[in-house]
Design a protein around this motif. Structure first.
Motif, short mmCIF file in Angstrom:
data_model
loop_
_atom_site.label_atom_id
_atom_site.label_comp_id
_atom_site.label_asym_id
_atom_site.label_seq_id
_atom_site.Cartn_x
_atom_site.Cartn_y
_atom_site.Cartn_z
N GLU A 1 21.59 6.78 -26.90
CA GLU A 1 20.69 7.32 -25.89
C GLU A 1 21.34 8.50 -25.19
N GLY A 2 20.52 9.48 -24.88
CA GLY A 2 21.04 10.62 -24.16
C GLY A 2 20.34 11.90 -24.52
N ASP A 3 20.88 13.01 -24.05
CA ASP A 3 20.27 14.33 -24.24
C ASP A 3 21.01 15.12 -25.32
N TYR A 4 20.22 15.86 -26.10
CA TYR A 4 20.70 16.63 -27.24
C TYR A 4 19.88 17.91 -27.35
N GLU A 5 20.31 18.77 -28.25
CA GLU A 5 19.47 19.89 -28.68
C GLU A 5 18.77 19.49 -29.96
N LEU A 6 17.45 19.56 -29.97
CA LEU A 6 16.65 19.26 -31.16
C LEU A 6 16.40 20.54 -31.94
N ILE A 7 16.56 20.44 -33.26
CA ILE A 7 16.21 21.51 -34.18
C ILE A 7 15.40 20.87 -35.30
N ALA A 8 14.10 21.14 -35.36
CA ALA A 8 13.22 20.49 -36.33
C ALA A 8 12.04 21.41 -36.65
N LEU A 9 12.33 22.55 -37.24
CA LEU A 9 11.30 23.57 -37.43
C LEU A 9 10.44 23.27 -38.65
N PRO A 10 9.11 23.31 -38.49
CA PRO A 10 8.21 23.15 -39.63
C PRO A 10 8.16 24.41 -40.48
N LEU A 11 7.81 24.24 -41.74
CA LEU A 11 7.60 25.37 -42.63
C LEU A 11 6.33 26.11 -42.25
N LYS A 12 6.24 27.37 -42.65
CA LYS A 12 5.07 28.19 -42.33
C LYS A 12 4.01 27.99 -43.42
N LEU A 13 3.49 26.77 -43.48
CA LEU A 13 2.45 26.42 -44.45
C LEU A 13 1.11 26.76 -43.80
N VAL A 14 0.51 27.84 -44.24
CA VAL A 14 -0.54 28.47 -43.44
C VAL A 14 -1.84 27.68 -43.36
N SER A 15 -2.04 26.70 -44.24
CA SER A 15 -3.28 25.94 -44.17
C SER A 15 -3.05 24.43 -44.19
N ALA A 16 -1.82 23.99 -43.98
CA ALA A 16 -1.49 22.57 -44.14
C ALA A 16 -1.67 21.79 -42.85
N ASP A 17 -1.88 20.47 -43.00
CA ASP A 17 -2.08 19.57 -41.88
C ASP A 17 -0.78 19.02 -41.31
N ALA A 18 0.35 19.35 -41.95
CA ALA A 18 1.66 18.89 -41.49
C ALA A 18 2.71 19.67 -42.27
#
Length: 215
Positions: free
Chosen positions: A183-200
């Motif tokens: 438990e605690g504080d962090y820096e999150l890095i979780a970038l999605p791909l640039k999928l221009v028409s995708a739902d996720a």
């Protein structure tokens, strides 16, 4: 060079990786292999964008919602808090996380498993109670994450927590692996791909130890 520790919070993605029942599993074949006349290996993959750690787009739960390629990246990058609510399901209620809400950053990831079932589907997965997301948003949270495959129960047909996310304009990460993260504080890095028409989009989600000199 930075000595800040990294935690990889993404499950392995491979043929046989669990997916929501009926969803498209990960498959891979070799379109080219190194051989005389061919200097490279090149693979072809098919998968649901919800395989492994992933970011849902508004389009996933709103027919008029934005696809993931149009979603701003800022919510997926920055200070976050990991909160343990281990084996407290089926719904993560406010009381389960209230011990860790002082001076809350804008991103919250909740750990529910003692050991994430990365090799099997869990139909009894823990999810967020809609009211918990409502109250987190009221505290300024813009992204919620969880170490299960969905912020709603697996058998939900109304997706109440997803609808809270839609209404309040929050972002969501699912299928994280938080087994080794205190438990605690962090820096999150979780970038999605640039999928221009995708739902996720799949993400390679990592947490980085905060720089003690940062504000």
């Amino acid at each position: 060079m930075s000595n800040q520790r990294l935690w990889d919070i993404s499950p392995p993605v491979h043929e046989g990786a669990p997916v929501f029942p009926g969803d498209t599993p990960y498959r891979q074949r070799w379109a080219a292999t190194i051989a005389p006349g061919c200097p490279v290996n090149v693979s072809e993959i098919s998968l649901s964008p919800h395989v492994g750690a992933h970011a849902d787009a508004p389009l996933h739960y709103d027919p008029a919602g934005a696809p993931i390629g149009e979603v701003a990246l800022a919510p997926f990058l920055g200070r976050c808090r990991v909160i343990h609510a281990i084996e407290r399901g089926p719904l993560i209620e406010w009381a389960h996380i209230a011990h860790a809400l002082d001076d809350l950053p804008p991103r919250v990831l909740v750990r529910t498993y003692r050991r994430a079932p990365v090799e099997r589907w869990d139909g009894a997965l823990a999810a967020y109670a809609p009211a918990t997301i409502e109250r987190l948003a009221a505290l300024g949270v813009t992204l919620v994450g969880i170490d299960t495959a969905s912020i709603d129960p697996a058998d939900s047909k109304t997706l109440d927590s997803h609808q809270v996310i839609r209404r309040l304009g929050l972002r969501v990460l699912e299928n994280l692996v938080l087994d080794e993260v205190p438990e605690g504080d962090y820096e999150l890095i979780a970038l999605p791909l640039k999928l221009v028409s995708a739902d996720a989009s799949p993400v390679r989600a990592v947490l980085r130890e905060l720089n003690p000199e940062s504000p």
